[in-house]
Design a protein around this motif. Structure first.
Motif, mmCIF file in Angstrom:
data_model
loop_
_atom_site.group_PDB
_atom_site.id
_atom_site.type_symbol
_atom_site.label_atom_id
_atom_site.label_comp_id
_atom_site.label_asym_id
_atom_site.label_seq_id
_atom_site.Cartn_x
_atom_site.Cartn_y
_atom_site.Cartn_z
ATOM 1 N N LYS A 1 -42.757 82.211 4.379
ATOM 2 C CA LYS A 1 -42.495 81.095 3.463
ATOM 3 C C LYS A 1 -41.387 81.451 2.476
ATOM 4 O O LYS A 1 -40.468 80.651 2.243
ATOM 5 N N TRP A 2 -41.462 82.647 1.885
ATOM 6 C CA TRP A 2 -40.454 83.064 0.909
ATOM 7 C C TRP A 2 -39.066 83.144 1.530
ATOM 8 O O TRP A 2 -38.089 82.664 0.966
ATOM 9 N N LEU B 1 -36.602 88.191 -2.892
ATOM 10 C CA LEU B 1 -37.325 86.970 -2.543
ATOM 11 C C LEU B 1 -38.268 86.476 -3.624
ATOM 12 O O LEU B 1 -38.555 85.286 -3.700
ATOM 13 N N HIS B 2 -38.757 87.372 -4.445
ATOM 14 C CA HIS B 2 -39.764 86.968 -5.430
ATOM 15 C C HIS B 2 -39.417 87.577 -6.778
ATOM 16 O O HIS B 2 -40.174 88.337 -7.352
ATOM 17 N N LEU C 1 -38.850 92.212 -2.128
ATOM 18 C CA LEU C 1 -39.533 91.628 -3.287
ATOM 19 C C LEU C 1 -38.544 91.348 -4.415
ATOM 20 O O LEU C 1 -38.642 90.326 -5.105
ATOM 21 N N SER D 1 -37.352 79.835 2.341
ATOM 22 C CA SER D 1 -36.972 79.009 1.194
ATOM 23 C C SER D 1 -36.048 79.748 0.228
ATOM 24 O O SER D 1 -35.749 79.256 -0.859
ATOM 25 N N CYS D 2 -35.575 80.914 0.628
ATOM 26 C CA CYS D 2 -34.719 81.729 -0.247
ATOM 27 C C CYS D 2 -33.370 81.047 -0.472
ATOM 28 O O CYS D 2 -32.729 80.601 0.487
ATOM 29 N N THR E 1 -46.910 84.711 3.916
ATOM 30 C CA THR E 1 -46.282 84.556 2.608
ATOM 31 C C THR E 1 -44.797 84.920 2.669
ATOM 32 O O THR E 1 -43.944 84.204 2.133
ATOM 33 N N PHE E 2 -44.473 86.022 3.354
ATOM 34 C CA PHE E 2 -43.073 86.426 3.479
ATOM 35 C C PHE E 2 -42.280 85.414 4.298
ATOM 36 O O PHE E 2 -41.105 85.155 4.001
#
Length: 291
Positions: A124-125, A174-175, A171, A128-129, A121-122
């Motif tokens: 991917k994040w 990135l999210h 976090l 695409s950041c 997951t990280f």
């Protein structure tokens, strides 16, 4: 901006570290810089790591490869492994930044001890950041806690705490939903003001005039501008002019006096004084260095 009289720097480097902190191998570097005057920040690259820079105060222009990017307070800019980057013209102006360099999760199987699903997951994040995004000032709390932990290293839970705060920072970056900072309208207005200054660098704008354009009182305009950009309107406009001066000195054969006149200074001596304060060198010395 806090008025320090000299530059301040703190850096944590994994290489050479021992003890619990050294076991957090995916943290390469962590740092804090307060630049009270223009300071060299030249071309560099991290071959197997990502770098994230949070602009806490001030405004900073960057070059990443062939791209130019402008950041204000509450912006994060990141570079990917192998990307060459620097401050524009190799100098970073008065500002405060926090930065973290972490190993590429795609190249590390046990990245920060995450399980496989979280690890993917990280990856991917992080891949695409966006290059630049707005991030709450809350992230500074975690940078400060990391700094304190690494300075003291006197807790049995240090390794766990370091991973926890690094994850909190990532976090946030990135999210985290795009934020409306102190004033999104002020961000837009700041960019428009920069374009006006570049088109007519000799123009001088009073705070009252700018405030009137935004429909704000002088005191309210000044406060929101400073909260949004990390510096006063006057300091911001002078920085834009000095960046333009660097461009003229590097790309044209104009004399120092002609550059000063182009920027609206009454004397070349006054121009040289302001230039050295913001860039760190006299115009002539800067031109020779960047010839």
């Amino acid at each position: 901006m806090k008025d320090h009289t000299k530059n301040e720097r703190w850096v944590y480097i994994l290489e050479g570290e021992h003890g619990p902190a050294a076991r957090v191998k995916d943290l390469v570097l962590l740092g804090y810089d307060h630049f009270s005057k223009a300071t060299p920040l030249t071309d560099h690259v991290h071959e197997d790591a990502y770098e994230f820079v949070y602009v806490d105060q001030g405004a900073v222009d960057w070059e990443v490869g062939s791209e130019n990017h402008h950041t204000n307070a509450q912006h994060v800019i990141h570079t990917s492994p192998g990307e060459r980057h620097r401050a524009s013209f190799d100098y970073i102006g008065p500002s405060t930044i926090w930065w973290i360099i972490i190993r590429d999760p795609a190249r590390e199987k046990e990245w920060f001890g995450l399980q496989e699903k979280e690890h993917q997951t990280f990856i991917k994040w992080i891949q695409s950041c966006p290059r630049i995004q707005l991030v709450s000032k809350d992230v500074v709390v975690y940078f400060k806690r990391l700094k304190q932990l690494l300075q003291q290293q006197n807790t049995e839970l240090l390794e766990f705490q370091l991973r926890h705060y690094i994850m909190e920072i990532l976090l946030h970056i990135l999210h985290h939903p795009q934020l409306v900072v102190q004033s999104q309208n002020m961000h837009t207005y700041t960019q428009q003001l920069k374009e006006r200054l570049l088109q007519n660098p000799s123009a001088r704008y009073a705070i009252g005039q700018l405030a009137g354009e935004m429909g704000l009182s002088e005191s309210h305009f000044y406060r929101v501008f400073r909260e949004t950009n990390g510096q006063s309107p006057t300091a911001y406009m002078e920085r834009v002019r000095m960046d333009y001066a660097c461009q003229l000195l590097k790309e044209s054969k104009m004399s120092i006096t002609d550059v000063a006149m182009e920027l609206g200074f009454k004397t070349s001596q006054h121009f040289a004084t302001v230039f050295k304060k913001m860039i760190g060198l006299t115009p002539m010395a800067w031109r020779k260095q960047n010839a």
